[in-house]
Motif scaffolding. Sequence first.
Motif, PDB file in Angstrom:
ATOM      1  N   LEU A 152      10.736  -2.188 -10.182  1.00  0.00           N
ATOM      2  CA  LEU A 152      10.683  -3.023  -8.791  1.00  0.00           C
ATOM      3  C   LEU A 152       9.823  -2.141  -7.914  1.00  0.00           C
ATOM      4  O   LEU A 152       9.831  -0.894  -7.791  1.00  0.00           O
ATOM      5  CB  LEU A 152      12.046  -2.997  -7.972  1.00  0.00           C
ATOM      6  CG  LEU A 152      11.834  -3.380  -6.492  1.00  0.00           C
ATOM      7  CD1 LEU A 152      11.569  -4.839  -6.593  1.00  0.00           C
ATOM      8  CD2 LEU A 152      13.463  -3.215  -5.979  1.00  0.00           C
ATOM      9  N   VAL A 153       8.538  -2.905  -7.569  1.00  0.00           N
ATOM     10  CA  VAL A 153       7.530  -2.322  -6.846  1.00  0.00           C
ATOM     11  C   VAL A 153       7.591  -2.958  -5.270  1.00  0.00           C
ATOM     12  O   VAL A 153       7.846  -4.032  -5.317  1.00  0.00           O
ATOM     13  CB  VAL A 153       6.078  -2.680  -7.248  1.00  0.00           C
ATOM     14  CG1 VAL A 153       5.010  -2.053  -6.420  1.00  0.00           C
ATOM     15  CG2 VAL A 153       5.833  -1.951  -8.633  1.00  0.00           C
ATOM     16  N   ILE A 154       8.011  -2.045  -4.376  1.00  0.00           N
ATOM     17  CA  ILE A 154       8.155  -2.465  -3.125  1.00  0.00           C
ATOM     18  C   ILE A 154       6.907  -2.181  -2.296  1.00  0.00           C
ATOM     19  O   ILE A 154       6.512  -0.841  -2.160  1.00  0.00           O
ATOM     20  CB  ILE A 154       9.334  -1.787  -2.279  1.00  0.00           C
ATOM     21  CG1 ILE A 154      10.869  -2.137  -3.111  1.00  0.00           C
ATOM     22  CG2 ILE A 154       9.433  -2.023  -0.989  1.00  0.00           C
ATOM     23  CD1 ILE A 154      11.896  -1.411  -2.627  1.00  0.00           C
ATOM     24  N   CYS A 155       6.381  -3.117  -1.889  1.00  0.00           N
ATOM     25  CA  CYS A 155       4.982  -3.027  -1.248  1.00  0.00           C
ATOM     26  C   CYS A 155       5.108  -3.221   0.255  1.00  0.00           C
ATOM     27  O   CYS A 155       5.497  -4.209   0.556  1.00  0.00           O
ATOM     28  CB  CYS A 155       3.861  -3.957  -1.735  1.00  0.00           C
ATOM     29  SG  CYS A 155       2.446  -3.991  -0.834  1.00  0.00           S
ATOM     30  N   CYS A 156       4.919  -2.009   1.191  1.00  0.00           N
ATOM     31  CA  CYS A 156       4.994  -2.107   2.549  1.00  0.00           C
ATOM     32  C   CYS A 156       3.651  -2.038   3.395  1.00  0.00           C
ATOM     33  O   CYS A 156       3.731  -2.267   4.376  1.00  0.00           O
ATOM     34  CB  CYS A 156       5.705  -0.680   2.847  1.00  0.00           C
ATOM     35  SG  CYS A 156       7.412  -0.452   2.160  1.00  0.00           S
ATOM     36  N   GLU A 157       2.552  -2.250   2.294  1.00  0.00           N
ATOM     37  CA  GLU A 157       1.063  -2.452   3.188  1.00  0.00           C
ATOM     38  C   GLU A 157       0.299  -3.058   2.214  1.00  0.00           C
ATOM     39  O   GLU A 157       0.156  -2.474   1.094  1.00  0.00           O
ATOM     40  CB  GLU A 157       0.867  -0.963   3.494  1.00  0.00           C
ATOM     41  CG  GLU A 157      -0.560  -0.928   4.291  1.00  0.00           C
ATOM     42  CD  GLU A 157      -0.909   0.490   4.458  1.00  0.00           C
ATOM     43  OE1 GLU A 157      -0.950   0.728   5.625  1.00  0.00           O
ATOM     44  OE2 GLU A 157      -0.876   1.482   3.746  1.00  0.00           O
ATOM     45  N   GLU A 158      -0.065  -4.382   2.493  1.00  0.00           N
ATOM     46  CA  GLU A 158      -0.894  -5.011   1.541  1.00  0.00           C
ATOM     47  C   GLU A 158      -2.327  -4.782   1.928  1.00  0.00           C
ATOM     48  O   GLU A 158      -2.741  -5.087   3.003  1.00  0.00           O
ATOM     49  CB  GLU A 158      -0.671  -6.680   1.448  1.00  0.00           C
ATOM     50  CG  GLU A 158       0.681  -6.841   1.080  1.00  0.00           C
ATOM     51  CD  GLU A 158       0.965  -8.224   0.949  1.00  0.00           C
ATOM     52  OE1 GLU A 158       0.483  -9.123  -0.146  1.00  0.00           O
ATOM     53  OE2 GLU A 158       1.053  -9.131   2.137  1.00  0.00           O
ATOM     54  N   GLY A 159      -3.188  -4.157   1.153  1.00  0.00           N
ATOM     55  CA  GLY A 159      -4.525  -3.680   1.156  1.00  0.00           C
ATOM     56  C   GLY A 159      -5.489  -4.864   0.382  1.00  0.00           C
ATOM     57  O   GLY A 159      -5.113  -5.905   0.257  1.00  0.00           O
ATOM     58  N   VAL A 160      -6.430  -4.392   0.134  1.00  0.00           N
ATOM     59  CA  VAL A 160      -7.561  -5.252  -0.620  1.00  0.00           C
ATOM     60  C   VAL A 160      -7.222  -5.294  -2.227  1.00  0.00           C
ATOM     61  O   VAL A 160      -7.225  -6.620  -2.710  1.00  0.00           O
ATOM     62  CB  VAL A 160      -8.967  -4.505  -0.626  1.00  0.00           C
ATOM     63  CG1 VAL A 160     -10.126  -5.408  -1.330  1.00  0.00           C
ATOM     64  CG2 VAL A 160      -9.226  -4.297   0.847  1.00  0.00           C
TER      65      VAL A 160
END
Length: 148
Positions: free
Chosen positions: A40-48
């Motif tokens: 499970l990857v939890i992304c708290c900040e979407e970048g490029v």
Amino acid sequence: MSEQEFTPVYLITGFLESGKTQLINSMLTDDNFSRGQKTLVICCEEGVEEYETAKNTTVVVLDEADEMNTKKMEALDKEYQPERVIIEYNGMWLIQDLYDALPDNWLVYQCLATADGTTIKTYAGDNAMRGLLLDKLRGSELLVVNRA
């Protein structure tokens, strides 16, 4: 709890555009790291950068700091039943908020920080940003400096 009952958490910290997603992608595509575990990857900040999702990998995006709470994390644990978790943490959120939100069976196994070599000196010299920078570096085992 025995060691086998814990879900290892790999925490990746740093500011926007510092290379967090790129580091996670290299982890997910590394045969020595990815051995088919349910991740499970939890992304708290979407970048490029976009994630190169591997087999058995689910990406969940948390856009707001208030989404980082124990109830949400326990719901993710129950829904996805991960064998390991990778968290790309937002550089503007405090690390203690994350630790307070983790389910009891999630153990931070490793904490890595990334930094943009063209901006880290500026952040370190700025009174407002220095505290946030140190917050991310304090518990990290490794600092990866990009664009140095």
